[in-house]
Write a protein that holds these residues in place. Structure first.
Motif, PDB file in Angstrom:
ATOM      1  N   LEU A   1       2.208  -5.610  14.037  1.00 40.30           N
ATOM      2  CA  LEU A   1       0.808  -5.960  13.783  1.00 40.30           C
ATOM      3  C   LEU A   1       0.530  -5.747  12.295  1.00 40.30           C
ATOM      4  O   LEU A   1       0.923  -4.732  11.737  1.00 40.30           O
ATOM      5  CB  LEU A   1      -0.112  -5.047  14.598  1.00 40.30           C
ATOM      6  N   PRO A   2      -0.133  -6.705  11.636  1.00 38.41           N
ATOM      7  CA  PRO A   2      -0.449  -6.508  10.216  1.00 38.41           C
ATOM      8  C   PRO A   2      -1.585  -5.499  10.057  1.00 38.41           C
ATOM      9  O   PRO A   2      -2.441  -5.368  10.930  1.00 38.41           O
ATOM     10  CB  PRO A   2      -0.876  -7.898   9.750  1.00 38.41           C
ATOM     11  N   ILE A   3      -1.607  -4.788   8.930  1.00 32.43           N
ATOM     12  CA  ILE A   3      -2.711  -3.857   8.634  1.00 32.43           C
ATOM     13  C   ILE A   3      -4.024  -4.642   8.593  1.00 32.43           C
ATOM     14  O   ILE A   3      -4.098  -5.734   8.038  1.00 32.43           O
ATOM     15  CB  ILE A   3      -2.436  -3.135   7.302  1.00 32.43           C
ATOM     16  N   TYR A   4      -5.059  -4.063   9.198  1.00 28.99           N
ATOM     17  CA  TYR A   4      -6.327  -4.760   9.389  1.00 28.99           C
ATOM     18  C   TYR A   4      -6.934  -5.260   8.078  1.00 28.99           C
ATOM     19  O   TYR A   4      -7.272  -6.434   7.949  1.00 28.99           O
ATOM     20  CB  TYR A   4      -7.298  -3.821  10.113  1.00 28.99           C
ATOM     21  N   SER A   5      -7.081  -4.379   7.090  1.00 25.69           N
ATOM     22  CA  SER A   5      -7.777  -4.810   5.871  1.00 25.69           C
ATOM     23  C   SER A   5      -7.093  -4.301   4.611  1.00 25.69           C
ATOM     24  O   SER A   5      -7.007  -3.087   4.379  1.00 25.69           O
ATOM     25  CB  SER A   5      -9.230  -4.323   5.883  1.00 25.69           C
ATOM     26  N   HIS A   6      -6.638  -5.215   3.807  1.00 24.00           N
ATOM     27  CA  HIS A   6      -6.024  -4.875   2.532  1.00 24.00           C
ATOM     28  C   HIS A   6      -7.091  -4.340   1.564  1.00 24.00           C
ATOM     29  O   HIS A   6      -6.877  -3.359   0.859  1.00 24.00           O
ATOM     30  CB  HIS A   6      -5.364  -6.131   1.963  1.00 24.00           C
ATOM     31  N   ARG A   7      -8.255  -4.980   1.583  1.00 25.09           N
ATOM     32  CA  ARG A   7      -9.336  -4.581   0.680  1.00 25.09           C
ATOM     33  C   ARG A   7      -9.790  -3.144   0.954  1.00 25.09           C
ATOM     34  O   ARG A   7      -9.974  -2.352   0.035  1.00 25.09           O
ATOM     35  CB  ARG A   7     -10.517  -5.544   0.846  1.00 25.09           C
ATOM     36  N   LEU A   8      -9.907  -2.819   2.240  1.00 22.41           N
ATOM     37  CA  LEU A   8     -10.322  -1.460   2.616  1.00 22.41           C
ATOM     38  C   LEU A   8      -9.294  -0.443   2.111  1.00 22.41           C
ATOM     39  O   LEU A   8      -9.649   0.632   1.625  1.00 22.41           O
ATOM     40  CB  LEU A   8     -10.474  -1.378   4.139  1.00 22.41           C
ATOM     41  N   SER A   9      -8.025  -0.804   2.214  1.00 27.45           N
ATOM     42  CA  SER A   9      -7.013   0.158   1.781  1.00 27.45           C
ATOM     43  C   SER A   9      -7.046   0.348   0.259  1.00 27.45           C
ATOM     44  O   SER A   9      -6.773   1.442  -0.231  1.00 27.45           O
ATOM     45  CB  SER A   9      -5.625  -0.252   2.258  1.00 27.45           C
TER      46      SER A   9
ATOM     47  N   ILE B   1       0.822  -1.233   0.000  1.00 24.05           N
ATOM     48  CA  ILE B   1       0.000   0.000   0.000  1.00 24.05           C
ATOM     49  C   ILE B   1       0.849   1.274   0.000  1.00 24.05           C
ATOM     50  O   ILE B   1       0.542   2.228  -0.715  1.00 24.05           O
ATOM     51  CB  ILE B   1      -0.881   0.079   1.273  1.00 24.05           C
ATOM     52  N   SER B   2       1.888   1.291   0.823  1.00 26.26           N
ATOM     53  CA  SER B   2       2.691   2.508   0.940  1.00 26.26           C
ATOM     54  C   SER B   2       3.231   2.934  -0.418  1.00 26.26           C
ATOM     55  O   SER B   2       3.338   4.126  -0.713  1.00 26.26           O
ATOM     56  CB  SER B   2       3.858   2.283   1.906  1.00 26.26           C
ATOM     57  N   LEU B   3       3.588   1.964  -1.235  1.00 29.12           N
ATOM     58  CA  LEU B   3       4.146   2.305  -2.543  1.00 29.12           C
ATOM     59  C   LEU B   3       3.085   2.915  -3.463  1.00 29.12           C
ATOM     60  O   LEU B   3       3.401   3.777  -4.284  1.00 29.12           O
ATOM     61  CB  LEU B   3       4.767   1.064  -3.195  1.00 29.12           C
TER      62      LEU B   3
ATOM     63  N   PHE C   1       3.635   6.434   5.000  1.00 30.58           N
ATOM     64  CA  PHE C   1       4.513   6.183   6.152  1.00 30.58           C
ATOM     65  C   PHE C   1       3.729   5.536   7.292  1.00 30.58           C
ATOM     66  O   PHE C   1       4.239   4.669   7.999  1.00 30.58           O
ATOM     67  CB  PHE C   1       5.170   7.494   6.631  1.00 30.58           C
ATOM     68  N   PHE C   2       2.483   6.007   7.453  1.00 26.94           N
ATOM     69  CA  PHE C   2       1.639   5.409   8.491  1.00 26.94           C
ATOM     70  C   PHE C   2       1.475   3.916   8.223  1.00 26.94           C
ATOM     71  O   PHE C   2       1.668   3.077   9.110  1.00 26.94           O
ATOM     72  CB  PHE C   2       0.272   6.108   8.511  1.00 26.94           C
ATOM     73  N   TYR C   3       1.134   3.571   6.991  1.00 25.54           N
ATOM     74  CA  TYR C   3       0.913   2.166   6.634  1.00 25.54           C
ATOM     75  C   TYR C   3       2.204   1.356   6.720  1.00 25.54           C
ATOM     76  O   TYR C   3       2.171   0.138   6.863  1.00 25.54           O
ATOM     77  CB  TYR C   3       0.335   2.061   5.212  1.00 25.54           C
ATOM     78  N   TYR C   4       3.354   1.986   6.583  1.00 22.76           N
ATOM     79  CA  TYR C   4       4.615   1.248   6.666  1.00 22.76           C
ATOM     80  C   TYR C   4       5.113   1.130   8.109  1.00 22.76           C
ATOM     81  O   TYR C   4       5.430   0.041   8.580  1.00 22.76           O
ATOM     82  CB  TYR C   4       5.695   1.931   5.812  1.00 22.76           C
ATOM     83  N   PHE C   5       5.171   2.272   8.814  1.00 16.93           N
ATOM     84  CA  PHE C   5       5.848   2.272  10.114  1.00 16.93           C
ATOM     85  C   PHE C   5       4.962   1.755  11.248  1.00 16.93           C
ATOM     86  O   PHE C   5       5.495   1.246  12.227  1.00 16.93           O
ATOM     87  CB  PHE C   5       6.365   3.676  10.453  1.00 16.93           C
ATOM     88  N   LEU C   6       3.640   1.887  11.133  1.00 12.94           N
ATOM     89  CA  LEU C   6       2.802   1.352  12.219  1.00 12.94           C
ATOM     90  C   LEU C   6       2.986  -0.169  12.331  1.00 12.94           C
ATOM     91  O   LEU C   6       3.324  -0.662  13.407  1.00 12.94           O
ATOM     92  CB  LEU C   6       1.332   1.743  12.031  1.00 12.94           C
ATOM     93  N   PRO C   7       2.812  -0.929  11.248  1.00  8.95           N
ATOM     94  CA  PRO C   7       3.056  -2.379  11.359  1.00  8.95           C
ATOM     95  C   PRO C   7       4.514  -2.695  11.727  1.00  8.95           C
ATOM     96  O   PRO C   7       4.766  -3.605  12.509  1.00  8.95           O
ATOM     97  CB  PRO C   7       2.740  -2.903   9.952  1.00  8.95           C
TER      98      PRO C   7
END
Lengths: 287, 465
Positions: free
Chosen positions: B229-237, B156-158, B218-224
């Motif tokens: 913890l993996p990002i909750y939903s790939h589809r939502l993103s 996602i970050s990319l 950066f949020f999607y990269y550095f939070l996990p």
């Protein structure tokens, strides 16, 4: 095939996605003649006004002053007629601004005499004690740089006479800025004042001299002096009245303004406040 | 570990510390102009007047701090997500130098009064060209690295970073087109209403593409990364990403509500602004749900606070923004302090929080050490949080008061207050806001000190917990 595995295709797809809204909302209007309609009385800037405009831009006046009057009642009461598309066709760039730390200037042209602007910009706090406008006295000491004046007019395809360029010699940056401010919103010759005496009778009976004093100091003392003895505007204590000395005349002068520099105050001072100011002036008048 | 060593991070360090330098400069200028609002005597010299300094503040922080940080952190993130080193490390170092030269020249030229006057695009045309060159260097390096990547799927970050590269280039070039008169002066390629419309298409979306897309990346990269913890939903993103990039570009004209711009452009902008709540909150919800069941890490991991408060301010920001677009709210708050109050919540509460957390994550890694002091990082956090809240809330109140006074009329339809009467009531709030700014700035000074100390803390362990 997933676009999340192909960076170049991903870039192309996202470019197309962002272009949809860009084209509709922003690019198509660039080619619509209705965005730049011709409006009677709208003329390009002359050389000194354009130089003044460039100083307005250089000093970032647009960071505190807007130049668009919205079509809302409280707005037109304060600043005049709503702005129209056709008024801005010569403006490159536009100077609509986004924040009013100071008042809107779209129609400031002709509202005050030149001398008011010189005095105000030299030291705004001397005129309005509580103003936060920065002083710009140094503009009056800077000779206008005229080296690009002709090239600027040609770049913008504005008509000009050589005499207008030559006339720039010896002008100061302040001269140019004031010339520009006086152009703003002025599309036609000023209308002659209509003589009305509405609202005179009730207002002048208010005895609140003290309150009138306060209102006078905030709004009028800048030109007429805190002692009412005159300055940019005439002395108000000498029983000489250029436009008549009756209460109705004074109220008319204040609400509608007078030729020669007195601005109209009806958007700032309602009947009650105007009456109190008149009561205060009467209390200080000799004889 | 062999993999880590093959990455080209030399320029990343330079970008981080350049960014911090411009952050401090930009904030000092910000404090000065905040004081000038209630103390006009501080307009000491022509080049220290509010009118010239305000663009130095906005451009200094947008380009000097944010863009520098975004490019630097992106160089790091892209390599990790591509599992490949930067293709052109020399180009990255060159872009660092050119970036700093550009910002320095830009600031100097604004002090001198060379400005196009278009907000956040004030820089004159020669400096615009430098900005575009830096951006192209960044884009080439990033895309080339992605083409050579060893990780099949792009995270996602990319997506957000690629969108940033595209959108910023498009906006910046189109809005800054101008006819030069000299090296220091040009006139916009567009006139009047079109110039305003192009400007706010840029003005609003530059905010989207610099203060939203890369910060979400950066949020999607550095939070996990920092919580495991993996990002909750790939589809939502996926849904949030495409609707966000689609929706943003229509909304610029909500800055022009009730101006002479045709109503259809305004109405479209207002409608799409409200639509944007959905994708914005898609990211907020993704962030919150990622933390579900693991909220206790807020106590054990100092970085989580920055991410959660950051995304919370993003959520508030993206509710407040669309409401301001609505006509009857716009007529009350437009042109008042309410709007800069809104902007400052986003920049101080969201953008800087996430960039700070990214730097805290990166600097110890890049210098192969641990953070100098977690205690100081916590102090930094609380100071910027409190400072920012005082700052933005005070400005909202000022704005509402200005709106109320400027729209007030008497029974006969005349105005109740002169402009000056409304102005004097702002002074106490402007002083309070300045105090908030000082508190915020104290937090930033601690932040910079902590990171500088960390670089000298080679191989060391964290001293005080």
């Amino acid at each position: 095939m997933s676009i999340y595995r192909k960076p170049v295709i991903f870039i192309i797809v996202s470019l197309v996605v962002v272009l949809v809204g860009s084209v509709v909302s922003t690019f198509i209007p660039l080619f619509m003649p209705s965005m730049e309609p011709a409006l009677e009385g709208i003329t390009p800037y002359n050389p000194i006004e354009l130089e003044g405009r460039d100083i307005y831009i250089r000093e970032g006046c647009n960071n505190c002053h807007t130049q668009t009057v919205r079509p809302l009642l409280f707005e037109t009461a304060r600043y005049g007629e709503p702005s129209k598309l056709g008024e801005f066709v010569h403006d490159r760039p536009h100077l609509w601004g986004s924040k009013r730390t100071g008042p809107d200037l779209a129609r400031v042209g002709g509202k005050y005499p030149d001398s008011w602007h010189y005095k105000h910009m030299e030291n705004p706090q001397a005129m309005f004690k509580d103003s936060n406008m920065p002083p710009y006295a140094w503009l009056a000491g800077n000779r206008l740089d005229t080296s690009l004046a002709e090239k600027k007019m040609k770049t913008l395809h504005f008509p000009f006479a050589d005499a207008e360029i030559r006339a720039l010699d010896g002008k100061t940056e302040m001269d140019a800025l004031v010339a520009y401010l006086q152009k703003l919103g002025r599309t036609k010759k000023p209308q002659p004042l209509a003589a009305t005496t509405q609202g005179a009778a009730t207002a002048v009976e208010s005895p609140a001299v003290a309150e009138g004093h306060k209102i006078f100091d905030e709004n009028c003392a800048g030109c007429h002096g805190a002692d009412l003895a005159g300055g940019l505007g005439p002395n108000l204590t000498d029983a000489e009245w250029k436009f008549g000395g009756s209460d109705a005349d004074l109220i008319l002068s204040i609400t509608e303004g007078r030729p020669g520099g007195m601005p109209s105050w009806k958007s700032v001072l309602d009947q009650d406040k105007t009456g109190k100011v008149v009561a205060y002036i009467r209390s200080r008048a000799k004889g | 570990m062999r993999q880590e060593e093959s990455y080209e991070d030399g320029a990343v360090k330079g970008f981080i510390f350049s960014s911090l330098f411009w952050l401090v400069i930009g904030l000092v200028v910000g404090l000065l102009i905040a004081a000038q609002l209630f103390a006009p005597a501080l307009n000491l010299l022509p080049w220290l007047t509010y009118g010239r300094l305000r663009p130095v503040h906005t451009n200094g922080l947008a380009f000097g701090f944010a863009v520098t940080a975004i490019i630097g952190v992106s160089y790091y993130v892209v390599q990790r997500l591509a599992r490949a080193p930067l293709v052109f490390p020399g180009l990255a170092r060159a872009s660092l130098w050119l970036m700093n030269i550009t910002v320095a020249l830009g600031a100097a030229s604004l002090f001198m009064g060379f400005t196009s006057s278009k907000e956040y695009a004030e820089l004159e045309w020669p400096i615009d060209i430098l900005v575009v060159v830096v951006w192209v260097m960044f884009a080439v390096n990033m895309v080339a690295t992605l083409i050579k990547r060893r990780e099949e799927q792009m995270y996602i970050s990319l997506w957000y970073l690629l969108a940033t590269v595209v959108v910023v280039a498009l906006l910046y070039i189109v809005n800054n087109l101008a006819i030069p008169v000299s090296w220091f002066k040009s006139y916009s390629a567009y006139a009047g209403a079109n110039d305003a419309n192009v400007q706010w298409w840029y003005g609003h979306n530059a905010v989207a593409s610099l203060f939203t897309f890369p910060i979400l990346a950066f949020f999607y990269y550095f939070l996990p990364k920092s919580t495991n913890l993996p990002i909750y939903s790939h589809r939502l993103s996926i849904i949030a990403f495409w609707s966000l990039v689609f929706g943003y570009m229509w909304t610029g004209a909500h800055h022009l509500v009730y101006t002479p711009i045709p109503d259809w452009i305004q109405t479209m902008a207002i409608a799409l602004s409200i639509f944007l709540i959905a994708p914005s909150w898609g990211s907020v919800i993704n962030g919150y749900y990622t933390m579900q069941g693991s909220w206790a890490t807020v106590q054990s991991n100092y970085l989580v606070k920055f991410f959660l408060w950051g995304i919370t301010f993003y959520g508030l920001q993206t509710i407040q923004g669309p409401t301001q677009a609505i006509r009857w709210i716009s007529q009350f708050v437009h042109y008042t302090d309410y709007i800069p109050g809104h902007v400052h919540m986003g920049t101080m509460g969201w953008v800087t929080m996430i960039i700070s957390a990214s730097f805290y994550y990166l600097v110890p890694k890049l210098y192969n050490t641990s953070l100098y002091s977690i205690k100081l990082a916590n102090n930094h956090f609380w100071l910027v949080l409190v400072g920012q809240l005082i700052f933005s809330i005070t400005m909202w109140i000022t704005g509402l008061q200005q709106g109320a006074m400027l729209t007030a009329t008497n029974e006969d339809g005349s105005l109740r207050y002169s402009f000056l009467e409304t102005l004097v009531h702002n002074y106490p709030y402007w002083m309070m806001r300045f105090a908030g700014g000082i508190i915020y700035f104290a937090g930033i000074v601690i932040f910079v000190y902590n990171l500088a100390k960390t670089t000298a803390n080679r191989g060391g362990r964290e001293a005080a917990a």
